[in-house]
Design a protein around this motif. Structure first.
Motif, short mmCIF file in Angstrom:
data_model
loop_
_atom_site.label_atom_id
_atom_site.label_comp_id
_atom_site.label_asym_id
_atom_site.label_seq_id
_atom_site.Cartn_x
_atom_site.Cartn_y
_atom_site.Cartn_z
N MET A 135 0.85 -1.18 0.00
CA MET A 135 0.00 0.00 0.00
C MET A 135 0.89 1.23 0.00
N LYS A 136 0.63 2.12 -0.90
CA LYS A 136 1.43 3.32 -1.05
C LYS A 136 1.26 4.22 0.18
N GLY A 137 2.40 4.72 0.71
CA GLY A 137 2.36 5.67 1.81
C GLY A 137 2.26 5.06 3.19
N ILE A 138 2.32 3.76 3.31
CA ILE A 138 2.21 3.10 4.61
C ILE A 138 3.21 1.95 4.65
N ASP A 139 3.93 1.83 5.77
CA ASP A 139 4.93 0.76 5.84
C ASP A 139 4.24 -0.59 6.04
N GLU A 140 4.96 -1.65 5.76
CA GLU A 140 4.39 -3.00 5.78
C GLU A 140 3.85 -3.38 7.16
N SER A 141 4.54 -2.98 8.21
CA SER A 141 4.10 -3.28 9.57
C SER A 141 2.75 -2.63 9.87
N SER A 142 2.62 -1.36 9.52
CA SER A 142 1.36 -0.65 9.74
C SER A 142 0.25 -1.24 8.87
N ALA A 143 0.58 -1.54 7.62
CA ALA A 143 -0.41 -2.13 6.72
C ALA A 143 -0.91 -3.46 7.27
N SER A 144 -0.01 -4.25 7.80
CA SER A 144 -0.38 -5.54 8.37
C SER A 144 -1.30 -5.37 9.58
N PHE A 145 -0.94 -4.43 10.46
CA PHE A 145 -1.76 -4.15 11.63
C PHE A 145 -3.16 -3.72 11.22
N HIS A 146 -3.25 -2.77 10.29
CA HIS A 146 -4.56 -2.27 9.87
C HIS A 146 -5.36 -3.31 9.09
N ARG A 147 -4.69 -4.10 8.28
CA ARG A 147 -5.38 -5.16 7.54
C ARG A 147 -6.04 -6.13 8.52
N GLU A 148 -5.29 -6.53 9.55
CA GLU A 148 -5.84 -7.46 10.54
C GLU A 148 -6.97 -6.81 11.35
N ARG A 149 -6.75 -5.58 11.80
CA ARG A 149 -7.79 -4.88 12.57
C ARG A 149 -9.05 -4.69 11.74
N ASN A 150 -8.89 -4.23 10.50
CA ASN A 150 -10.05 -3.99 9.64
C ASN A 150 -10.81 -5.28 9.35
N SER A 151 -10.08 -6.36 9.15
CA SER A 151 -10.73 -7.66 8.93
C SER A 151 -11.54 -8.09 10.15
N LYS A 152 -10.98 -7.88 11.33
CA LYS A 152 -11.69 -8.23 12.57
C LYS A 152 -12.95 -7.39 12.72
N ILE A 153 -12.83 -6.10 12.46
CA ILE A 153 -13.99 -5.22 12.57
C ILE A 153 -15.09 -5.66 11.61
N TYR A 154 -14.72 -5.93 10.38
CA TYR A 154 -15.70 -6.35 9.38
C TYR A 154 -16.33 -7.68 9.78
N TYR A 155 -15.52 -8.63 10.21
CA TYR A 155 -16.03 -9.94 10.62
C TYR A 155 -16.98 -9.78 11.80
N GLU A 156 -16.57 -9.03 12.80
CA GLU A 156 -17.42 -8.86 13.99
C GLU A 156 -18.72 -8.15 13.65
N TYR A 157 -18.66 -7.19 12.75
CA TYR A 157 -19.87 -6.47 12.37
C TYR A 157 -20.84 -7.38 11.61
N THR A 158 -20.31 -8.21 10.73
CA THR A 158 -21.18 -9.06 9.90
C THR A 158 -21.60 -10.36 10.57
N SER A 159 -20.89 -10.78 11.60
CA SER A 159 -21.20 -12.09 12.19
C SER A 159 -21.71 -12.02 13.63
N THR A 160 -21.74 -10.83 14.21
CA THR A 160 -22.27 -10.68 15.56
C THR A 160 -23.31 -9.57 15.54
N LYS A 161 -23.89 -9.32 16.65
CA LYS A 161 -24.89 -8.25 16.74
C LYS A 161 -24.28 -6.96 17.29
N GLN A 162 -22.95 -6.85 17.21
CA GLN A 162 -22.30 -5.64 17.69
C GLN A 162 -22.61 -4.47 16.77
N THR A 163 -22.85 -3.33 17.37
CA THR A 163 -23.13 -2.13 16.60
C THR A 163 -21.82 -1.45 16.22
N MET A 164 -21.93 -0.51 15.29
CA MET A 164 -20.74 0.26 14.91
C MET A 164 -20.20 1.03 16.12
#
Length: 106
Positions: free
Chosen positions: A1-30
């Motif tokens: 990803m342009k403008g972001i180092d690999e470590s940060s990209a990895s952290f955000h990719r994992e966090r964003n995946s968790k957020i999306y999974y939790e939103y779509t598979s649980t009843k947690q609100t935004m």
């Protein structure tokens, strides 16, 4: 990803995946997810929408959105119209709910 180092990209990719999974598979609100991950509710909304555009992958969704936005700008459309077309495109092509704007309310 342009403008972001690999470590940060990895952290955000994992966090964003968790957020999306939790939103779509649980009843947690935004709002609950925002509190849990210490980000704003608006940021959670952005992450979920980009993941929907990318079939669960935030960065692919980001690129899809950016590419569509650039293609509309190349047509010479004014920014307001680009925004309108993008919202309609996300709604119709990806069945993504968008926030109703003041001028769209009855």
């Amino acid at each position: 990803m342009k403008g972001i180092d690999e470590s940060s990209a990895s952290f955000h990719r994992e966090r964003n995946s968790k957020i999306y999974y939790e939103y779509t598979s649980t009843k947690q609100t935004m709002e609950q997810l925002a509190d849990k991950y210490e980000i704003t509710k608006q940021r959670v909304w952005q992450i979920i929408r980009r993941c929907e555009l990318g079939s669960g992958d935030y960065y692919r969704g980001f690129e899809t959105y950016r590419d569509k936005q650039e293609s509309l700008k190349e047509l010479g459309l004014p920014q307001e119209q680009v925004h309108e077309v993008l919202r309609k495109w996300m709604s119709e092509k990806f069945d993504i709910k968008t926030i109703t704007l003041k001028n769209e309310r009855e």
